[in-house]
Motif scaffolding. Structure first.
Motif, short mmCIF file in Angstrom:
data_model
loop_
_atom_site.label_atom_id
_atom_site.label_comp_id
_atom_site.label_asym_id
_atom_site.label_seq_id
_atom_site.Cartn_x
_atom_site.Cartn_y
_atom_site.Cartn_z
N MET A 134 0.82 -1.20 0.00
CA MET A 134 0.00 0.00 0.00
C MET A 134 0.85 1.26 0.00
O MET A 134 0.50 2.28 -0.59
CB MET A 134 -0.95 0.00 1.20
N GLN A 135 2.00 1.15 0.66
CA GLN A 135 2.91 2.30 0.68
C GLN A 135 3.40 2.63 -0.73
O GLN A 135 3.46 3.80 -1.13
CB GLN A 135 4.09 2.00 1.61
N GLN A 136 3.71 1.60 -1.48
CA GLN A 136 4.16 1.80 -2.87
C GLN A 136 3.01 2.38 -3.72
O GLN A 136 3.22 3.25 -4.57
CB GLN A 136 4.64 0.47 -3.46
N GLN A 137 1.78 1.93 -3.44
CA GLN A 137 0.61 2.44 -4.16
C GLN A 137 0.42 3.94 -3.93
O GLN A 137 0.12 4.70 -4.85
CB GLN A 137 -0.64 1.67 -3.72
N MET A 182 -7.55 0.95 4.37
CA MET A 182 -6.65 0.76 5.52
C MET A 182 -7.22 -0.22 6.54
O MET A 182 -6.48 -0.78 7.36
CB MET A 182 -6.38 2.11 6.19
N GLY A 183 -8.52 -0.44 6.51
CA GLY A 183 -9.13 -1.39 7.45
C GLY A 183 -8.65 -2.80 7.26
O GLY A 183 -8.77 -3.65 8.15
N GLU A 184 -8.07 -3.08 6.10
CA GLU A 184 -7.56 -4.42 5.81
C GLU A 184 -6.16 -4.64 6.39
O GLU A 184 -5.66 -5.77 6.42
CB GLU A 184 -7.54 -4.66 4.30
N LEU A 185 -5.48 -3.56 6.83
CA LEU A 185 -4.12 -3.65 7.35
C LEU A 185 -4.11 -4.12 8.79
O LEU A 185 -5.08 -3.92 9.54
CB LEU A 185 -3.43 -2.29 7.26
N PRO A 186 -3.00 -4.73 9.22
CA PRO A 186 -2.84 -5.07 10.64
C PRO A 186 -2.88 -3.81 11.48
O PRO A 186 -2.51 -2.73 11.03
CB PRO A 186 -1.46 -5.74 10.71
N ALA A 187 -3.32 -3.92 12.71
CA ALA A 187 -3.50 -2.77 13.59
C ALA A 187 -2.21 -2.00 13.81
O ALA A 187 -2.21 -0.77 13.91
CB ALA A 187 -4.07 -3.22 14.93
N LEU A 224 1.12 4.27 10.90
CA LEU A 224 2.15 4.67 9.94
C LEU A 224 1.54 4.97 8.57
O LEU A 224 1.88 5.96 7.92
CB LEU A 224 3.21 3.57 9.83
N MET A 225 0.59 4.09 8.19
CA MET A 225 -0.04 4.29 6.88
C MET A 225 -0.92 5.56 6.90
O MET A 225 -0.96 6.31 5.92
CB MET A 225 -0.89 3.08 6.52
N GLU A 233 0.45 12.87 4.58
CA GLU A 233 1.55 13.56 3.90
C GLU A 233 1.28 13.70 2.41
O GLU A 233 1.52 14.74 1.81
CB GLU A 233 2.85 12.78 4.13
N VAL A 234 0.75 12.63 1.80
CA VAL A 234 0.43 12.67 0.38
C VAL A 234 -0.68 13.71 0.12
O VAL A 234 -0.61 14.51 -0.81
CB VAL A 234 0.01 11.29 -0.13
N ARG A 235 -1.73 13.69 1.01
CA ARG A 235 -2.82 14.65 0.85
C ARG A 235 -2.29 16.07 0.97
O ARG A 235 -2.66 16.96 0.19
CB ARG A 235 -3.90 14.40 1.90
N GLY A 236 -1.44 16.33 1.95
CA GLY A 236 -0.89 17.67 2.13
C GLY A 236 -0.08 18.13 0.93
O GLY A 236 -0.19 19.30 0.50
N ALA A 237 0.72 17.21 0.36
CA ALA A 237 1.52 17.57 -0.80
C ALA A 237 0.63 17.90 -2.00
O ALA A 237 0.87 18.86 -2.75
CB ALA A 237 2.48 16.43 -1.13
#
Length: 344
Positions: free
Chosen positions: A1-4, A46-51, A56-57, A63-67
């Motif tokens: 997801m980070q790469q996405q 993000m609900g699919e990610l481990p807690a 971090l995600m 950060e992406v939204r702000g940029a």
């Protein structure tokens, strides 16, 4: 997801740099930052990610939204400035050019003539009197020696509101009203105003037009006084050494009565097409006030006498300025009206 997220950021920044107008910029904003945009879709997954990975995600998403929002604001400001510059280049104004001259306003030619008539008679000692345009049958006819069913009423067919109320056919009712409330010392009035008759609209007639009527009542008033006043008026209105003549006529409210002609202002009395080669032009009607009219106004006709006259303003204006059609006064043609600027 980070790469996405990183790929999404790069794609969005690459696309926004090629946008040149606000409409496309708004479409970019909806596609990436809208409620159903690509970034929102990533956030919902993000609900699919481990807690332990979610904080971090979430930080990375912010950060992406702000940029993207920062780049959006910068692009919007840049595009608005470019559009403003384009408009300034296309819509520039040469401030060194002279401005458009504002033409001064002026009174309507009929009002100018009314004012001129008023000035002449006020200079002769007359007062200005006014009355209602919706008049009673009594003041419009009966008080002027025109009883009901009098045949002379046919000459002044008018607009009736009820059997006893009508649109006045002349300003003579003002004379009748003034006779009732004011005693002569002496009595000298003119009555300008609008009147109404059921005439056909043509080059010389209108169903609504303007009149100025005059009335003088005192002891010892004679026909020669009437002629002297009208001669003075004709010379001041039409200029020069105008002559007038009185022709016998009939009006129910005057006796004797006379039509008044002025020597033709075009040919100076020699005879031309305008005056039908007679050398004279008709301007008004007049006469000595009928004794019955005086008596209905409360005067002793054995003691007081008087004279009255009435003229159509449009008729005077047409003769004065050589106008051949009365309808020119009412069509609001600026080309016609501008001819009378600053005539007074």
């Amino acid at each position: 997801m980070q790469q996405q997220l990183q790929e999404l950021r790069q794609q969005a920044l690459r696309e926004i740099k090629s946008i040149k107008n606000l409409q496309n910029l708004q479409e970019w904003k909806v596609r990436y930052l809208g409620k159903k945009g690509l970034l929102t879709q990533v956030l919902r997954s993000m609900g699919e990610l481990p807690a332990d990975e979610r904080p971090l995600m979430g930080q990375l998403v912010n950060e992406v939204r702000g940029a993207l929002e920062q780049e959006l604001a910068a692009s919007e400001q840049k595009i608005k400035q470019l559009e403003l510059n384009n408009r300034l280049n296309q819509e520039w104004i040469d401030v060194t050019l002279p401005g458009r001259r504002q033409l001064p306003g002026t009174e309507h030619p009929l009002l100018q003539v009314i004012r001129e008539i008023e000035d002449i008679f006020v200079g002769l000692g007359f007062e200005i009197a006014e009355g209602p345009e919706v008049e009673t049958d009594y003041y419009n006819f009966e008080a002027l020696n025109l009883p009901k069913d009098h045949p002379a009423r046919d000459m002044q067919d008018t607009f009736y509101i009820t059997e006893e109320l009508l649109m006045r056919t002349h300003t003579s009712p003002v004379q009748a009203r003034t006779l009732e409330r004011k005693k002569p010392d002496p009595l000298r009035i003119i009555c300008p105003g609008r009147v109404y008759r059921r005439d056909e609209d043509d080059a010389t007639h209108s169903h609504a037009f303007n009149q100025v009527e005059g009335l003088v009542v005192d002891k010892g008033i004679r026909m020669s006084d009437l002629k002297g006043v009208l001669l003075t008026f004709a010379r001041q209105m039409f200029g020069g050494e105008q002559k007038i003549r009185l022709r016998p006529s009939f009006f129910p409210f005057t006796e004797p009565s006379a039509e008044v002609d002025v020597s033709c202002i075009i040919c100076k009395g020699a005879g031309c097409r305008v005056c039908k080669h007679t050398g004279w032009l008709e301007i008004l009607g007049s006469g000595m006030v009928h004794p019955k009219v005086l008596e209905m106004g409360g005067y002793d006709s054995d003691v007081y006498t008087g004279f009255a006259f009435g003229m159509g303003v449009e008729r005077i204006a047409m003769l004065k300025y050589g106008i051949d059609d009365i309808r020119h006064f009412y069509v609001n043609d600026v080309r016609f009206l501008r001819q009378f600027t600053a005539r007074r």
